[in-house]
Motif scaffolding. Structure first.
Motif, PDB file in Angstrom:
ATOM      1  N   GLU A  72     -11.180   6.112   0.328  1.00 39.35           N
ATOM      2  CA  GLU A  72      -9.864   6.781   0.212  1.00 39.35           C
ATOM      3  C   GLU A  72      -9.038   6.750   1.489  1.00 39.35           C
ATOM      4  O   GLU A  72      -7.837   6.529   1.461  1.00 39.35           O
ATOM      5  CB  GLU A  72     -10.063   8.237  -0.218  1.00 39.35           C
ATOM      6  CG  GLU A  72     -10.463   8.375  -1.667  1.00 39.35           C
ATOM      7  CD  GLU A  72      -9.964   9.670  -2.276  1.00 39.35           C
ATOM      8  OE1 GLU A  72      -9.729  10.626  -1.531  1.00 39.35           O
ATOM      9  OE2 GLU A  72      -9.831   9.707  -3.518  1.00 39.35           O
ATOM     10  N   ASP A  73      -9.711   7.005   2.633  1.00 37.02           N
ATOM     11  CA  ASP A  73      -8.921   7.056   3.873  1.00 37.02           C
ATOM     12  C   ASP A  73      -9.062   5.768   4.680  1.00 37.02           C
ATOM     13  O   ASP A  73      -8.741   5.743   5.865  1.00 37.02           O
ATOM     14  CB  ASP A  73      -9.298   8.284   4.716  1.00 37.02           C
ATOM     15  CG  ASP A  73     -10.719   8.198   5.246  1.00 37.02           C
ATOM     16  OD1 ASP A  73     -11.482   7.326   4.788  1.00 37.02           O
ATOM     17  OD2 ASP A  73     -11.065   9.002   6.131  1.00 37.02           O
ATOM     18  N   GLY A  74      -9.530   4.704   4.038  1.00 35.60           N
ATOM     19  CA  GLY A  74      -9.684   3.431   4.744  1.00 35.60           C
ATOM     20  C   GLY A  74      -8.330   2.856   5.134  1.00 35.60           C
ATOM     21  O   GLY A  74      -7.426   2.790   4.305  1.00 35.60           O
ATOM     22  N   CYS A  75      -8.179   2.478   6.374  1.00 36.81           N
ATOM     23  CA  CYS A  75      -6.904   1.878   6.798  1.00 36.81           C
ATOM     24  C   CYS A  75      -7.067   1.205   8.151  1.00 36.81           C
ATOM     25  O   CYS A  75      -8.041   1.432   8.857  1.00 36.81           O
ATOM     26  CB  CYS A  75      -5.805   2.928   6.893  1.00 36.81           C
ATOM     27  SG  CYS A  75      -6.024   4.061   8.263  1.00 36.81           S
TER      28      CYS A  75
ATOM     29  N   LEU B  44       1.562  10.888   0.366  1.00 38.30           N
ATOM     30  CA  LEU B  44       0.404  10.204  -0.237  1.00 38.30           C
ATOM     31  C   LEU B  44      -0.703   9.991   0.787  1.00 38.30           C
ATOM     32  O   LEU B  44      -1.889  10.059   0.463  1.00 38.30           O
ATOM     33  CB  LEU B  44       0.812   8.858  -0.842  1.00 38.30           C
ATOM     34  CG  LEU B  44       1.488   8.879  -2.202  1.00 38.30           C
ATOM     35  CD1 LEU B  44       1.587   7.466  -2.771  1.00 38.30           C
ATOM     36  CD2 LEU B  44       0.772   9.779  -3.196  1.00 38.30           C
ATOM     37  N   ARG B  45      -0.320   9.737   2.040  1.00 38.34           N
ATOM     38  CA  ARG B  45      -1.348   9.600   3.080  1.00 38.34           C
ATOM     39  C   ARG B  45      -2.124  10.910   3.188  1.00 38.34           C
ATOM     40  O   ARG B  45      -3.343  10.921   3.259  1.00 38.34           O
ATOM     41  CB  ARG B  45      -0.717   9.257   4.434  1.00 38.34           C
ATOM     42  CG  ARG B  45      -0.189   7.852   4.556  1.00 38.34           C
ATOM     43  CD  ARG B  45      -0.062   7.416   6.012  1.00 38.34           C
ATOM     44  NE  ARG B  45       0.700   8.307   6.854  1.00 38.34           N
ATOM     45  CZ  ARG B  45       2.020   8.244   7.060  1.00 38.34           C
ATOM     46  NH1 ARG B  45       2.734   7.308   6.455  1.00 38.34           N
ATOM     47  NH2 ARG B  45       2.623   9.086   7.868  1.00 38.34           N
ATOM     48  N   GLU B  46      -1.386  12.027   3.180  1.00 37.08           N
ATOM     49  CA  GLU B  46      -2.070  13.329   3.269  1.00 37.08           C
ATOM     50  C   GLU B  46      -2.956  13.548   2.056  1.00 37.08           C
ATOM     51  O   GLU B  46      -4.090  13.999   2.167  1.00 37.08           O
ATOM     52  CB  GLU B  46      -1.051  14.455   3.354  1.00 37.08           C
ATOM     53  CG  GLU B  46      -0.482  14.614   4.739  1.00 37.08           C
ATOM     54  CD  GLU B  46       0.410  15.846   4.850  1.00 37.08           C
ATOM     55  OE1 GLU B  46       0.247  16.783   4.055  1.00 37.08           O
ATOM     56  OE2 GLU B  46       1.266  15.850   5.743  1.00 37.08           O
TER      57      GLU B  46
ATOM     58  N   THR C 199       5.793   2.698  -0.178  1.00 37.16           N
ATOM     59  CA  THR C 199       5.581   4.131  -0.368  1.00 37.16           C
ATOM     60  C   THR C 199       4.629   4.440  -1.533  1.00 37.16           C
ATOM     61  O   THR C 199       4.566   5.570  -2.000  1.00 37.16           O
ATOM     62  CB  THR C 199       6.933   4.838  -0.603  1.00 37.16           C
ATOM     63  OG1 THR C 199       7.620   4.120  -1.635  1.00 37.16           O
ATOM     64  CG2 THR C 199       7.775   4.857   0.654  1.00 37.16           C
ATOM     65  N   GLY C 200       3.928   3.424  -2.021  1.00 35.81           N
ATOM     66  CA  GLY C 200       2.871   3.677  -3.004  1.00 35.81           C
ATOM     67  C   GLY C 200       3.340   3.868  -4.430  1.00 35.81           C
ATOM     68  O   GLY C 200       2.561   4.313  -5.285  1.00 35.81           O
ATOM     69  N   LYS C 201       4.592   3.508  -4.721  1.00 32.86           N
ATOM     70  CA  LYS C 201       5.097   3.711  -6.093  1.00 32.86           C
ATOM     71  C   LYS C 201       4.308   2.852  -7.096  1.00 32.86           C
ATOM     72  O   LYS C 201       4.018   3.290  -8.210  1.00 32.86           O
ATOM     73  CB  LYS C 201       6.598   3.363  -6.150  1.00 32.86           C
ATOM     74  CG  LYS C 201       7.271   3.749  -7.426  1.00 32.86           C
ATOM     75  CD  LYS C 201       7.364   5.261  -7.567  1.00 32.86           C
ATOM     76  CE  LYS C 201       7.619   5.653  -9.001  1.00 32.86           C
ATOM     77  NZ  LYS C 201       7.470   7.087  -9.231  1.00 32.86           N
TER      78      LYS C 201
ATOM     79  N   GLY D  51       0.830  -1.214   0.000  1.00 29.29           N
ATOM     80  CA  GLY D  51       0.000   0.000   0.000  1.00 29.29           C
ATOM     81  C   GLY D  51       0.853   1.248   0.000  1.00 29.29           C
ATOM     82  O   GLY D  51       2.034   1.217  -0.366  1.00 29.29           O
ATOM     83  N   PHE D  52       0.247   2.375   0.441  1.00 29.87           N
ATOM     84  CA  PHE D  52       1.007   3.635   0.470  1.00 29.87           C
ATOM     85  C   PHE D  52       1.134   4.149   1.902  1.00 29.87           C
ATOM     86  O   PHE D  52       1.356   5.323   2.153  1.00 29.87           O
ATOM     87  CB  PHE D  52       0.356   4.664  -0.460  1.00 29.87           C
ATOM     88  CG  PHE D  52      -1.088   4.994  -0.166  1.00 29.87           C
ATOM     89  CD1 PHE D  52      -1.433   6.026   0.694  1.00 29.87           C
ATOM     90  CD2 PHE D  52      -2.112   4.254  -0.751  1.00 29.87           C
ATOM     91  CE1 PHE D  52      -2.755   6.321   0.961  1.00 29.87           C
ATOM     92  CE2 PHE D  52      -3.449   4.551  -0.485  1.00 29.87           C
ATOM     93  CZ  PHE D  52      -3.769   5.588   0.382  1.00 29.87           C
ATOM     94  N   GLU D  53       1.024   3.200   2.870  1.00 30.78           N
ATOM     95  CA  GLU D  53       1.021   3.613   4.276  1.00 30.78           C
ATOM     96  C   GLU D  53       2.330   4.241   4.739  1.00 30.78           C
ATOM     97  O   GLU D  53       2.341   5.021   5.689  1.00 30.78           O
ATOM     98  CB  GLU D  53       0.648   2.434   5.182  1.00 30.78           C
ATOM     99  CG  GLU D  53       1.576   1.222   5.138  1.00 30.78           C
ATOM    100  CD  GLU D  53       1.227   0.256   4.019  1.00 30.78           C
ATOM    101  OE1 GLU D  53       0.187   0.456   3.362  1.00 30.78           O
ATOM    102  OE2 GLU D  53       1.997  -0.700   3.800  1.00 30.78           O
ATOM    103  N   ALA D  54       3.438   3.945   4.068  1.00 26.29           N
ATOM    104  CA  ALA D  54       4.728   4.489   4.519  1.00 26.29           C
ATOM    105  C   ALA D  54       5.107   5.771   3.781  1.00 26.29           C
ATOM    106  O   ALA D  54       6.270   6.184   3.812  1.00 26.29           O
ATOM    107  CB  ALA D  54       5.823   3.429   4.372  1.00 26.29           C
TER     108      ALA D  54
END
Ligand SMILES: Cc1cc2nc3c(=O)[nH]c(=O)nc-3n(C[C@H](O)[C@H](O)[C@H](O)COP(=O)(O)OP(=O)(O)OC[C@H]3O[C@@H](n4cnc5c(N)ncnc54)[C@H](O)[C@@H]3O)c2cc1C
Length: 497
Positions: free
Chosen positions: A258-261, A219-221, A240-242, A212-215
Motif C-alpha cells: 500500500e505505501d510502496g513508492c 489518497l496518499r494519506e 491524482t489517482g482518478k 499513480g496517485f502520487e499527486a
C-alpha cells in the motif's frame, strides 16, 4: 466485422504504447488526457528516457539505436544484461518475496518491447555520460542500464505521439476520465469531463494509463499513512489517482504494498511539483542525495539513518521515506570542506538552500527548527566515534565507520572538522507510487475473484505488483511500455459480447 472502439486514458509512455498497439491491431483509438497539451505526457516527460531491458551483447542493441553507424560504437562495450541479472535486481527489492507474475512479464518482454518501439521509429542513444566510464580507449558500460530515448523523456513522448497519430490515433486534451460506463459487468464506455462539460463516450474497451496517485495528498494519506500527505511531488501534478478510483468503483482490486513508492531527499524549499520548463539535468537540481558524504540530523537533533549503509543508488529511493518519518518531516545534511568538491553539482545550483559557518557551534546555531543542544551533542558524539585508522574512499564501500553509537555510520564516516561547514535542509519528494490495480497476464483488470472485468485494462504506474520496496532505475518506463503494449493488443483483440 466492425472495428473495435478503444478509449485510452492518459497520454504518458504507457498510454501511448497501449494506443499504438491497439491501432496496430486495427482498433479505432481515442485517447483522453486530463492535462492541457503543453502539460500532457505525464511523469514520462519528466524522465531521462532511460530504459532497462534484457540484452545479451552489443549486437542486440544495434536495431534500437538512432545512429548504429556511429564510429564510437566500435570502441564501446555495452556488456550484457541477462535475464537472470534483471531478476536478481528486482528480487533485491522484494523484501524476501519471490518474483511476481508481473515482474516475470516485465523482464521476459522487455527486449521485444524495445524492439517493437524501434519499429515505430522510437529511437535510443547510449547513455555515455552517466552509465559508462572510459578505460584503455574504450567506453565500458556498467549497471545494465545502457540506452535512453532520443531527446530524453520529452523526446520519447513526442516520438510515441507521432507514431500514435501516424497510425490514425486521436487525442482530446483537457478531457478527464471521470467514470467507467459499465453494464452487466462489461465496460461500455467512459464518462469524461471536457472543456464543454460532461460527455459519454461509448467504447468496447477502456485502457487506463492515467498514472499513480502520487499527486493526490488525500489518497496518499489514505493508502500510505498520515505523513505522506506532507510530501512534495517530483513530477506531474495531474496523477491524482482518478483512474484507480474509477476502476475500484467498477470492481477492480487494489494490489501491491500500500505505501510502496519511490521517494528521495529533496531541497526543503523546492516547489510542490516538478517543472517541465527547465532542461532535464537542471530539473533534477532539487534532489539532494550526497548524505553518504556527511550526516543527517532531524528536528530533535538526532541522526536517524545509517548514511553510509550502502552506495547511494541502493538507499536514495528509500531515504525520502526516512525523512518523512521524522518530526516535522525535514532534516539537515551536514558536510565539511573535505567533501565539498565531491558534492554533486545540484548542491552548487544557484537556488540550492544551505547555511554556512566557520565553526560547528555557529553552524548549529543556523539550523532552523532544530534542537541546537542535542544537534551539537550528536555531532560531537559522531566525531568521537569515527574510526581514524581506515582511509576514506567514496568509490568503494570503504568500511570507514563509527564505533559504539546507537546508530553507526557504516562507510565513509569522516570527522566533521574542517571549515567551512555547510548544511542543506531537505524533505521528502515522492516520484511515483508502486501499488495499483491487480491485472492478469493480458493486462486485464481483475475483480475480487480474480476474474477479468470485461473490456477494462490497465498499464504503467496504474498496475500494482510490479515494484514493492524499491526498483532498479529505468524499470518504470519499461514496465509502462511492456504493459501498455500488452493492454493495447488485448483490448483490440478481445471478444466483445
Ligand atoms: C523526475 C522523475 C524522473 C524519472 N526518471 C525515470 C527514468 O529515467 N527512467 C524510468 O524508467 N522512470 C523514471 N521515472 C518514473 C517514470 O516517470 C514512470 O514510471 C513512468 O513515466 C510512468 O508512466 P505512465 O505512462 O504510467 O504515467 P504518466 O507518464 O505519469 O502518465 C499518466 C498520464 O495520465 C494523465 N491522467 C491522470 N488522470 C487522468 C484522468 N482522470 N483522465 C485523463 N488523463 C489522466 C496524466 O495527466 C498523465 O499525462 C521518473 C519519474 C520522475 C517524476
Amino acid at each position: 466485422m466492425s472495428k473495435k472502439k478503444v478509449i485510452v486514458v492518459g497520454s504518458g509512455n504507457a498510454a501511448l504504447c497501449a494506443g499504438i498497439a491497439a491501432l496496430e491491431k486495427g482498433a479505432d483509438v481515442l485517447m483522453v488526457e486530463k492535462a492541457p497539451e503543453q502539460e500532457a505526457g505525464g511523469n514520462s516527460r519528466y524522465t531521462a528516457g532511460a530504459m532497462r531491458f534484457v540484452y545479451n551483447g552489443n549486437e542486440d542493441l544495434m536495431p534500437l539505436l538512432l545512429n548504429p553507424n556511429d564510429e564510437k560504437l566500435a570502441h564501446t562495450e555495452f556488456g550484457a544484461y541477462p535475464k537472470e541479472k534483471f531478476q536478481q535486481d528486482l528480487l533485491n527489492f522484494n523484501g524476501g518475496m519471490p518474483l511476481s507474475m508481473h515482474q516475470h512479464i516485465l523482464i521476459d518482454q522487455s527486449y521485444d518491447t524495445l524492439k517493437w518501439m524501434g519499429e515505430h521509429d522510437i529511437r535510443f542513444e547510449p547513455i555515455y555520460s552517466r552509465q559508462s566510464f572510459e578505460k584503455d580507449g574504450k567506453f565500458i558500460f556498467w549497471g545494465g542500464l545502457t540506452l535512453e530515448a532520443k531527446g530524453e523523456g520529452v523526446g520519447l513522448v513526442e516520438a510515441e505521439m507521432e507514431a500514435f497519430k501516424r497510425l490514425g490515433g486521436e487525442i482530446l486534451f483537457e478531457t478527464a476520465g471521470e467514470e467507467l460506463m459499465i453494464e452487466d459487468g462489461k465496460i461500455r464506455g467512459l464518462i469524461c469531463e471536457g472543456p464543454k462539460g460532461k460527455m459519454e463516450i461509448q467504447a468496447d474497451a477502456v485502457i487506463l494509463g492515467s498514472g499513480g496517485f502520487e499527486a493526490n495528498a488525500a489518497l496518499r494519506e489514505k493508502y500510505m499513512g498520515g505523513n505522506w500527505g506532507k510530501s512534495k511531488v517530483r513530477g506531474t501534478p495531474h496523477n491524482t489517482g482518478k483512474g484507480l478510483e474509477m476502476a475500484l468503483a467498477a470492481g477492480g482490486v487494489f494490489h501491491g504494498i500500500e505505501d510502496g513508492c519511490h521517494a528521495v531527499p529533496m531541497d526543503l524549499n523546492m516547489p510542490n511539483y516538478g517543472n517541465l520548463e527547465i532542461p532535464y539535468i537542471e530539473r533534477k537540481h532539487y534532489r539532494k542525495i550526497c548524505y553518504f558524504l556527511g550526516i543527517m540530523l532531524n528536528a530533535d537533533g538526532h541522526r536517524f539513518v545509517d548514511e553510509g549503509e550502502n552506495f547511494r543508488n541502493y538507499t536514495y529511493a528509500q531515504f525520502g521515506r526516512a525523512i518523512l518519518n521524522q518530526p516535522k518531516q525535514f532534516a539537515w545534511q551536514i558536510f565539511d570542506k573535505k567533501v565539498d568538491s565531491l558534492l554533486y553539482s545540484e548542491y552548487r545550483f544557484w537556488d540550492a538552500s544551505f547555511v554556512e559557518a566557520d565553526t560547528l557551534e555557529e553552524l548549529v546555531g543556523k539550523l532552523e527548527g532544530v534542537d541546537k543542544e542535542q544537534a551539537m551533542k550528536s555531532i560531537q558524539e559522531y566525531n568521537a566515534a569515527v574510526d581514524q585508522e581506515s582511509g576514506f574512499d567514496p568509490t568503494i564501500l570503504d568500511g570507514k565507520s563509527t564505533k559504539g553509537l546507537r546508530l553507526n555510520k557504516t562507510n565513509w564516516a569522516n570527522t566533521l572538522d574542517t571549515p567551512p561547514y555547510k548544511a542543506y535542509p531537505v524533505t521528502c519528494g515522492i516520484t511515483f507510487t508502486y501499488a495499483g490495480l491487480k491485472v492478469d497476464d493480458k493486462a486485464a483488470v481483475l475483480d475480487e475473484k480474480d476474474k477479468p472485468i470485461e473490456g477494462l485494462y490497465a498499464c504503467g504506474e496504474m498496475v500494482g505488483g510490479v515494484f514493492y520496496y524499491g526498483y532498479p532505475g529505468g524499470s518504470g518506463l519499461t514496465s509502462g511500455a511492456v504493459f501498455g503494449r500488452l493492454a493495447g493488443y488485448s483490448a483490440a483483440e478481445s471478444k466483445t459480447s
